[in-house]
Design a protein around this motif. Structure first.
Motif, PDB file in Angstrom:
ATOM      1  N   LEU A  69       0.968  -1.183   0.054  1.00 44.56           N
ATOM      2  CA  LEU A  69       0.041  -0.161   0.134  1.00 44.56           C
ATOM      3  C   LEU A  69       0.990   1.332  -0.017  1.00 44.56           C
ATOM      4  N   ALA A  70       2.187   1.303   0.733  1.00 43.56           N
ATOM      5  CA  ALA A  70       3.038   2.287   0.848  1.00 43.56           C
ATOM      6  C   ALA A  70       4.031   2.431  -0.519  1.00 43.56           C
ATOM      7  N   GLY A  71       3.690   1.235  -1.465  1.00 41.58           N
ATOM      8  CA  GLY A  71       4.614   1.469  -2.381  1.00 41.58           C
ATOM      9  C   GLY A  71       5.891   0.730  -2.262  1.00 41.58           C
ATOM     10  N   MET A  72       6.109  -0.136  -1.184  1.00 39.53           N
ATOM     11  CA  MET A  72       7.382  -0.726  -0.783  1.00 39.53           C
ATOM     12  C   MET A  72       7.253  -2.211  -0.755  1.00 39.53           C
ATOM     13  N   ARG A  73       8.347  -2.890  -0.692  1.00 44.07           N
ATOM     14  CA  ARG A  73       8.343  -4.309  -0.601  1.00 44.07           C
ATOM     15  C   ARG A  73       9.320  -4.612   0.481  1.00 44.07           C
ATOM     16  N   ILE A  74       9.281  -5.937   0.867  1.00 44.24           N
ATOM     17  CA  ILE A  74      10.400  -6.550   2.039  1.00 44.24           C
ATOM     18  C   ILE A  74      11.538  -6.975   1.178  1.00 44.24           C
TER      19      ILE A  74
END
Length: 79
Positions: free
Chosen positions: A62-67
């Motif tokens: 949702l925040a445009g990030m990934r792990i």
């Protein structure tokens, strides 16, 4: 007897909360978009409920990030 959360678990929760804050997404908005109750999302982020990796991935998306997972060896482990 409950098990203490690992450093990695604490860090993941911290990073998930920070990602939402950074992108200006409230927990209520994130919960609505993910189909979760605000209470349950808050419990996952604060450690009162488990934060499975697949939920962390969805929240971060949702925040445009990934792990990204990496390993770091200490000097003692390399000997």
């Amino acid at each position: 007897m409950s098990q203490q959360p690992s450093i990695a678990e604490k860090e993941l929760r911290t990073q998930v909360a920070a990602a939402l804050l950074l992108r200006g997404i409230s927990q209520a908005e994130a919960a609505r978009r993910l189909g979760l109750s605000n209470k349950h999302l808050n419990q996952m982020i604060t450690g009162r409920a488990p934060l499975p990796l697949h939920w962390a991935e969805r929240i971060l998306a949702l925040a445009g990030m990934r792990i990204v997972i990496g390993l770091q060896h200490t000097i003692e482990e390399q000997r």
